[in-house]
Design an enzyme around this catalytic site. Structure first.
Site, PDB file in Angstrom:
ATOM      1  N   ASN A  66      50.125  40.364  77.104  1.00 48.75           N
ATOM      2  CA  ASN A  66      51.184  40.605  78.080  1.00 48.75           C
ATOM      3  C   ASN A  66      50.748  41.753  79.005  1.00 48.75           C
ATOM      4  OD1 ASN A  66      53.449  41.870  79.277  1.00 48.75           O
ATOM      5  ND2 ASN A  66      54.829  40.937  77.783  1.00 48.75           N
TER       6      ASN A  66
ATOM      7  N   ASP B  71      56.872  44.820  68.841  1.00 54.32           N
ATOM      8  CA  ASP B  71      57.701  43.618  68.865  1.00 54.32           C
ATOM      9  C   ASP B  71      59.090  44.053  69.319  1.00 54.32           C
ATOM     10  OD1 ASP B  71      57.842  40.820  68.459  1.00 54.32           O
ATOM     11  OD2 ASP B  71      59.071  41.171  66.692  1.00 54.32           O
ATOM     12  N   SER B  72      59.645  43.312  70.262  1.00 54.86           N
ATOM     13  CA  SER B  72      60.926  43.717  70.853  1.00 54.86           C
ATOM     14  C   SER B  72      61.891  42.559  70.920  1.00 54.86           C
ATOM     15  CB  SER B  72      60.717  44.213  72.290  1.00 54.86           C
ATOM     16  OG  SER B  72      59.725  45.169  72.344  1.00 54.86           O
TER      17      SER B  72
ATOM     18  N   GLY C 151      63.097  39.016  81.488  1.00 55.30           N
ATOM     19  CA  GLY C 151      63.901  38.632  80.328  1.00 55.30           C
ATOM     20  C   GLY C 151      65.399  38.786  80.547  1.00 55.30           C
TER      21      GLY C 151
ATOM     22  N   HIS D 207      63.803  50.986  75.360  1.00 55.17           N
ATOM     23  CA  HIS D 207      63.389  50.913  73.958  1.00 55.17           C
ATOM     24  C   HIS D 207      61.868  51.097  73.834  1.00 55.17           C
ATOM     25  CE1 HIS D 207      63.911  47.312  76.219  1.00 55.17           C
ATOM     26  NE2 HIS D 207      63.253  46.532  75.395  1.00 55.17           N
TER      27      HIS D 207
HETATM   28  P1  IMP Z   1      58.340  40.985  73.041  1.00 54.54           P
HETATM   29  O1  IMP Z   1      58.292  40.923  71.555  1.00 54.54           O
HETATM   30  O2  IMP Z   1      58.239  42.375  73.549  1.00 54.54           O
HETATM   31  O3  IMP Z   1      57.383  40.058  73.710  1.00 54.54           O
HETATM   32  O4  IMP Z   1      59.803  40.538  73.487  1.00 54.54           O
HETATM   33  C1  IMP Z   1      60.386  39.326  73.057  1.00 54.54           C
HETATM   34  C2  IMP Z   1      61.493  38.935  73.990  1.00 54.54           C
HETATM   35  O5  IMP Z   1      62.541  39.904  73.984  1.00 54.54           O
HETATM   36  C3  IMP Z   1      61.079  38.811  75.449  1.00 54.54           C
HETATM   37  O6  IMP Z   1      60.566  37.540  75.730  1.00 54.54           O
HETATM   38  C4  IMP Z   1      62.401  39.037  76.172  1.00 54.54           C
HETATM   39  O7  IMP Z   1      63.153  37.855  76.185  1.00 54.54           O
HETATM   40  C5  IMP Z   1      63.109  40.042  75.265  1.00 54.54           C
HETATM   41  N1  IMP Z   1      62.877  41.418  75.739  1.00 54.54           N
HETATM   42  C6  IMP Z   1      62.124  42.375  75.139  1.00 54.54           C
HETATM   43  N2  IMP Z   1      62.131  43.512  75.861  1.00 54.54           N
HETATM   44  C7  IMP Z   1      62.905  43.261  76.938  1.00 54.54           C
HETATM   45  C8  IMP Z   1      63.285  44.057  78.062  1.00 54.54           C
HETATM   46  O8  IMP Z   1      62.908  45.214  78.253  1.00 54.54           O
HETATM   47  N3  IMP Z   1      64.088  43.456  78.963  1.00 54.54           N
HETATM   48  C9  IMP Z   1      64.533  42.176  78.836  1.00 54.54           C
HETATM   49  N4  IMP Z   1      64.181  41.388  77.821  1.00 54.54           N
HETATM   50  C10 IMP Z   1      63.385  41.933  76.860  1.00 54.54           C
END
Ligand code: IMP
Length: 201
Positions: A16, A76-77, A158, A185
């Site tokens: 990413n 991971d978010s 997102g 976050h």
């Molecule tokens: P990742 O694990 O950081 O790739 O996040 C997984 C999913 O969580 C992303 O595809 C978004 O849908 C959502 N997400 C995580 N962080 C954000 C943010 O800062 N804004 C909006 N959506 C988020």
């Protein structure tokens, strides 16, 4: 006399580009030579099959670190909505299905929240740094707010256009990238990480 400059090396366990830029901006100034999954194309996709953000962050960092024999950072978010018992949670990226777009996920979330009065939500980031010779570092941070009933703002990605930030009532998609990094976050995890990494020999 030849001078040897010792660079600490760290690999970011993601492809990413947004995350890579955000992490590089923190890691390079404190002396790290930063690589990412783009430098190790042969590494197979990591399956995020754990039942928590922390578990997934740890799995990604450990698998890549074991493979490369290098220090690895991963995160991971996702978004947790109180009225939906924490959903979409670890399934945030694929809430509306395996190949769902951000818009698909937002539409489904707005629909799921249609009759909900409690709109409280939070973003979560779990971050892990996995070393070869030290205990791993884990950091978890949150951004609190609520789910809107419509879309607003053109920045970010997102769920940003439907997330109302508790602090000032603006949508996250109305924040500039700098403003978002200061309160988000993920941004708060990275800020907390700097002094910890600086103290590691
Ligand atoms: P990742 O694990 O950081 O790739 O996040 C997984 C999913 O969580 C992303 O595809 C978004 O849908 C959502 N997400 C995580 N962080 C954000 C943010 O800062 N804004 C909006 N959506 C988020």
């Amino acid at each position: 006399m030849e001078m040897v400059i010792y660079m600490k090396e760290i690999v970011i366990a993601t492809k990413n580009k947004h995350k890579i830029e955000e992490m590089k901006a923190v890691l390079i100034p404190i002396g790290y030579d930063v690589l990412s999954l783009f430098d190790f194309d042969e590494f197979p996709e990591i399956i995020e099959d754990q039942d928590s953000f922390k578990g997934n962050a740890m799995k990604k960092a450990k698998e890549l670190s074991d493979y490369l024999n290098k220090t690895v950072i991963s995160d991971d978010s996702g978004l947790e909505v109180e009225a939906l018992e924490g959903a979409p949670g670890i399934f945030s990226a694929r809430y509306a299905g395996d190949n769902a777009s951000y818009e698909d996920n937002n539409e489904l979330l707005l629909l799921s929240m249609k009759h909900k009065e409690n709109r409280t939500a939070r973003f979560v980031t779990s971050l892990c740094v996995y070393f070869r010779d030290k205990e791993p570092i884990f950091i978890e941070q949150y951004l609190y707010g609520s789910i809107a009933k419509d879309y607003k703002g053109a920045n970010g990605f997102g769920y940003d256009p439907i997330f109302i930030v508790k602090e000032d009532g603006r949508r996250l998609a109305e924040y500039t990238m700098e403003e978002k990094n200061a309160i988000s976050h993920r941004g708060k995890c990275l800020k907390e990480l700097i002094p910890i990494l600086e103290n590691i020999k």
